[in-house]
Structure formats: C-alpha cells, structure tokens
Design a protein around this motif. Structure first.
Motif, PDB file in Angstrom:
ATOM      1  N   ALA A 170       0.835  -1.294  -0.020  1.00  0.00           N
ATOM      2  CA  ALA A 170       0.028   0.254   0.020  1.00  0.00           C
ATOM      3  C   ALA A 170       1.036   1.078  -0.024  1.00  0.00           C
ATOM      4  O   ALA A 170       0.447   2.283  -0.651  1.00  0.00           O
ATOM      5  CB  ALA A 170      -0.850   0.110   1.101  1.00  0.00           C
ATOM      6  N   LYS A 171       1.840   1.274   0.666  1.00  0.00           N
ATOM      7  CA  LYS A 171       2.728   2.250   0.662  1.00  0.00           C
ATOM      8  C   LYS A 171       3.388   2.753  -0.613  1.00  0.00           C
ATOM      9  O   LYS A 171       3.937   3.862  -0.800  1.00  0.00           O
ATOM     10  CB  LYS A 171       3.959   2.243   1.715  1.00  0.00           C
ATOM     11  CG  LYS A 171       3.611   2.380   3.113  1.00  0.00           C
ATOM     12  CD  LYS A 171       4.693   1.731   4.030  1.00  0.00           C
ATOM     13  CE  LYS A 171       4.410   1.832   5.456  1.00  0.00           C
ATOM     14  NZ  LYS A 171       5.704   1.550   6.421  1.00  0.00           N
ATOM     15  N   GLU A 172       3.748   1.767  -1.654  1.00  0.00           N
ATOM     16  CA  GLU A 172       4.235   1.756  -2.871  1.00  0.00           C
ATOM     17  C   GLU A 172       3.219   2.253  -3.916  1.00  0.00           C
ATOM     18  O   GLU A 172       3.642   2.680  -5.078  1.00  0.00           O
ATOM     19  CB  GLU A 172       4.875   0.648  -3.383  1.00  0.00           C
ATOM     20  CG  GLU A 172       6.194   0.198  -2.250  1.00  0.00           C
ATOM     21  CD  GLU A 172       6.427  -1.188  -2.703  1.00  0.00           C
ATOM     22  OE1 GLU A 172       6.165  -1.940  -3.671  1.00  0.00           O
ATOM     23  OE2 GLU A 172       7.215  -1.682  -1.846  1.00  0.00           O
ATOM     24  N   LEU A 173       1.813   2.330  -3.523  1.00  0.00           N
ATOM     25  CA  LEU A 173       0.889   2.686  -4.643  1.00  0.00           C
ATOM     26  C   LEU A 173       0.165   3.865  -4.211  1.00  0.00           C
ATOM     27  O   LEU A 173       0.037   4.394  -3.111  1.00  0.00           O
ATOM     28  CB  LEU A 173      -0.276   1.327  -4.579  1.00  0.00           C
ATOM     29  CG  LEU A 173       0.255   0.211  -4.996  1.00  0.00           C
ATOM     30  CD1 LEU A 173      -0.941  -0.914  -4.720  1.00  0.00           C
ATOM     31  CD2 LEU A 173       0.582  -0.001  -6.259  1.00  0.00           C
ATOM     32  N   SER A 174      -0.193   4.545  -5.337  1.00  0.00           N
ATOM     33  CA  SER A 174      -0.666   5.714  -5.208  1.00  0.00           C
ATOM     34  C   SER A 174      -2.164   5.668  -6.002  1.00  0.00           C
ATOM     35  O   SER A 174      -2.332   4.716  -6.750  1.00  0.00           O
ATOM     36  CB  SER A 174      -0.208   6.908  -5.992  1.00  0.00           C
ATOM     37  OG  SER A 174       1.062   7.276  -5.536  1.00  0.00           O
ATOM     38  N   THR A 175      -3.106   6.279  -5.429  1.00  0.00           N
ATOM     39  CA  THR A 175      -4.634   6.433  -5.946  1.00  0.00           C
ATOM     40  C   THR A 175      -4.641   7.624  -7.008  1.00  0.00           C
ATOM     41  O   THR A 175      -4.310   8.564  -6.995  1.00  0.00           O
ATOM     42  CB  THR A 175      -5.440   6.627  -4.738  1.00  0.00           C
ATOM     43  OG1 THR A 175      -5.076   5.866  -3.783  1.00  0.00           O
ATOM     44  CG2 THR A 175      -6.901   6.679  -5.160  1.00  0.00           C
ATOM     45  N   CYS A 176      -5.321   7.080  -8.241  1.00  0.00           N
ATOM     46  CA  CYS A 176      -5.448   7.834  -9.127  1.00  0.00           C
ATOM     47  C   CYS A 176      -6.615   9.075  -8.901  1.00  0.00           C
ATOM     48  O   CYS A 176      -7.679   8.747  -8.260  1.00  0.00           O
ATOM     49  CB  CYS A 176      -6.132   7.105 -10.394  1.00  0.00           C
ATOM     50  SG  CYS A 176      -6.711   7.974 -11.767  1.00  0.00           S
ATOM     51  N   PRO A 177      -6.372  10.363  -8.970  1.00  0.00           N
ATOM     52  CA  PRO A 177      -7.242  11.221  -8.847  1.00  0.00           C
ATOM     53  C   PRO A 177      -8.793  11.135  -9.471  1.00  0.00           C
ATOM     54  O   PRO A 177      -9.436  11.849  -9.178  1.00  0.00           O
ATOM     55  CB  PRO A 177      -6.531  12.613  -9.144  1.00  0.00           C
ATOM     56  CG  PRO A 177      -5.646  12.026 -10.294  1.00  0.00           C
ATOM     57  CD  PRO A 177      -5.349  10.819  -9.926  1.00  0.00           C
ATOM     58  N   PHE A 178      -8.776  10.377 -10.712  1.00  0.00           N
ATOM     59  CA  PHE A 178      -9.839  10.211 -11.432  1.00  0.00           C
ATOM     60  C   PHE A 178     -10.929   9.207 -11.080  1.00  0.00           C
ATOM     61  O   PHE A 178     -12.015   8.997 -11.402  1.00  0.00           O
ATOM     62  CB  PHE A 178      -9.591  10.436 -12.751  1.00  0.00           C
ATOM     63  CG  PHE A 178      -8.878  11.474 -13.474  1.00  0.00           C
ATOM     64  CD1 PHE A 178      -9.263  12.727 -13.022  1.00  0.00           C
ATOM     65  CD2 PHE A 178      -7.405  11.477 -13.577  1.00  0.00           C
ATOM     66  CE1 PHE A 178      -8.497  13.733 -13.659  1.00  0.00           C
ATOM     67  CE2 PHE A 178      -6.516  12.321 -14.077  1.00  0.00           C
ATOM     68  CZ  PHE A 178      -7.326  13.512 -14.019  1.00  0.00           C
ATOM     69  N   ASN A 179     -10.187   8.109 -10.642  1.00  0.00           N
ATOM     70  CA  ASN A 179     -11.026   6.857 -10.179  1.00  0.00           C
ATOM     71  C   ASN A 179     -10.096   6.307  -9.118  1.00  0.00           C
ATOM     72  O   ASN A 179      -9.122   5.760  -9.095  1.00  0.00           O
ATOM     73  CB  ASN A 179     -10.874   6.087 -11.255  1.00  0.00           C
ATOM     74  CG  ASN A 179     -11.986   4.631 -11.261  1.00  0.00           C
ATOM     75  OD1 ASN A 179     -11.969   4.376  -9.855  1.00  0.00           O
ATOM     76  ND2 ASN A 179     -12.539   4.225 -12.153  1.00  0.00           N
ATOM     77  N   LEU A 190      -5.332   1.912  -8.627  1.00  0.00           N
ATOM     78  CA  LEU A 190      -4.117   2.164  -7.668  1.00  0.00           C
ATOM     79  C   LEU A 190      -2.878   1.672  -8.376  1.00  0.00           C
ATOM     80  O   LEU A 190      -2.521   0.570  -9.160  1.00  0.00           O
ATOM     81  CB  LEU A 190      -4.309   0.964  -6.511  1.00  0.00           C
ATOM     82  CG  LEU A 190      -5.614   1.309  -5.348  1.00  0.00           C
ATOM     83  CD1 LEU A 190      -5.673   0.066  -4.532  1.00  0.00           C
ATOM     84  CD2 LEU A 190      -5.091   2.683  -4.877  1.00  0.00           C
ATOM     85  N   ILE A 191      -1.849   2.711  -8.643  1.00  0.00           N
ATOM     86  CA  ILE A 191      -0.761   2.590  -9.727  1.00  0.00           C
ATOM     87  C   ILE A 191       0.435   2.480  -8.754  1.00  0.00           C
ATOM     88  O   ILE A 191       0.532   3.592  -7.613  1.00  0.00           O
ATOM     89  CB  ILE A 191      -0.924   3.983 -10.509  1.00  0.00           C
ATOM     90  CG1 ILE A 191      -2.338   4.135 -11.021  1.00  0.00           C
ATOM     91  CG2 ILE A 191       0.179   4.051 -11.445  1.00  0.00           C
ATOM     92  CD1 ILE A 191      -2.726   2.881 -11.690  1.00  0.00           C
ATOM     93  N   PRO A 192       1.531   2.163  -9.187  1.00  0.00           N
ATOM     94  CA  PRO A 192       2.917   2.280  -8.577  1.00  0.00           C
ATOM     95  C   PRO A 192       3.179   3.789  -8.526  1.00  0.00           C
ATOM     96  O   PRO A 192       2.933   4.401  -9.663  1.00  0.00           O
ATOM     97  CB  PRO A 192       3.620   1.494  -9.313  1.00  0.00           C
ATOM     98  CG  PRO A 192       2.897   0.401  -9.804  1.00  0.00           C
ATOM     99  CD  PRO A 192       1.625   1.145 -10.217  1.00  0.00           C
ATOM    100  N   GLN A 193       3.709   4.312  -7.520  1.00  0.00           N
ATOM    101  CA  GLN A 193       3.957   5.795  -7.377  1.00  0.00           C
ATOM    102  C   GLN A 193       4.848   6.085  -8.562  1.00  0.00           C
ATOM    103  O   GLN A 193       4.611   7.316  -9.350  1.00  0.00           O
ATOM    104  CB  GLN A 193       4.806   6.059  -6.237  1.00  0.00           C
ATOM    105  CG  GLN A 193       3.688   5.970  -4.884  1.00  0.00           C
ATOM    106  CD  GLN A 193       4.482   6.171  -3.638  1.00  0.00           C
ATOM    107  OE1 GLN A 193       5.589   6.315  -4.001  1.00  0.00           O
ATOM    108  NE2 GLN A 193       3.628   6.081  -2.742  1.00  0.00           N
TER     109      GLN A 193
END
Length: 104
Positions: free
Chosen positions: A39-48, A52-55
């Motif tokens: 979870a620390k390595e993933l970022s959330t897309c601002p549109f959806n 969950l995307i690798p940073q």
C-alpha cells in the motif's frame, strides 16, 4: 465489458486475487490493511479511486487515464450549460424614454 459487475478484476495488492467488479472497492479496503508495505508503494488515481498505481507510474497513468476523459467532458458540458443559462438569463428590459432634461 467494462461495465459488467460480474467481470473479474485483478487486485493491485496481490496478483493472485481476482475479484468481481461489484465487490472490488470492498476488497481494496480489506487488502490495503493486509498488505501495508504494498500500500505504501501505490498511489490512488485522482480520477478513479479503484485505480491503484505504482508511484513511479502515476504521472503516466494520469495523462492516459480513461476516466480523465469522462471528467473533462463533464466539466466542458457544465461550462457550456452555464454559458447557455447566462445567455438565456440576460435581461431584455430597456429603460423607458426619459422626458426630463436636467440641464434646464
């Protein structure tokens, strides 16, 4: 079909997890707690929030995200609706002719 609630979606936290699309948001919450390091390595897309995307890949994802197009279209539609309402609400009232002469 992307809108099919029964389609299987791969979990970003554990590649072996395949979840029905309708249950995916609940699964994300559960898996985030089970895999805090991932979870620390993933970022959330601002549109959806389901994306969950690798940073390191977030910038590329944001520029290519399909959901971005829907949001941009919605913003453009709202802006044109606002302009249309502004044009329709402009008053056609005109002041009546004035017979007064303040110079005399």
């Amino acid at each position: 079909d992307i809108l099919d609630p029964e389609r299987l979606v791969q979990c970003p936290y554990d590649k072996h997890h395949r979840i029905r699309a309708r249950r995916f948001p609940y699964h994300l919450v559960k898996c985030r707690k089970s895999y805090p390091q991932v979870a620390k390595e993933l970022s959330t897309c601002p549109f959806n929030a389901r994306h969950l995307i690798p940073q390191a890949d977030l910038r590329d994802h944001i520029s290519n995200c399909n959901d971005k197009r829907f949001i941009e279209e919605e913003i453009a539609s709202e802006a044109s609706d606002f302009q249309r309402r502004q044009m329709n609400s402009m008053s056609t009232w005109q002041a009546p002719p004035c017979d007064e002469d303040w110079d005399t």
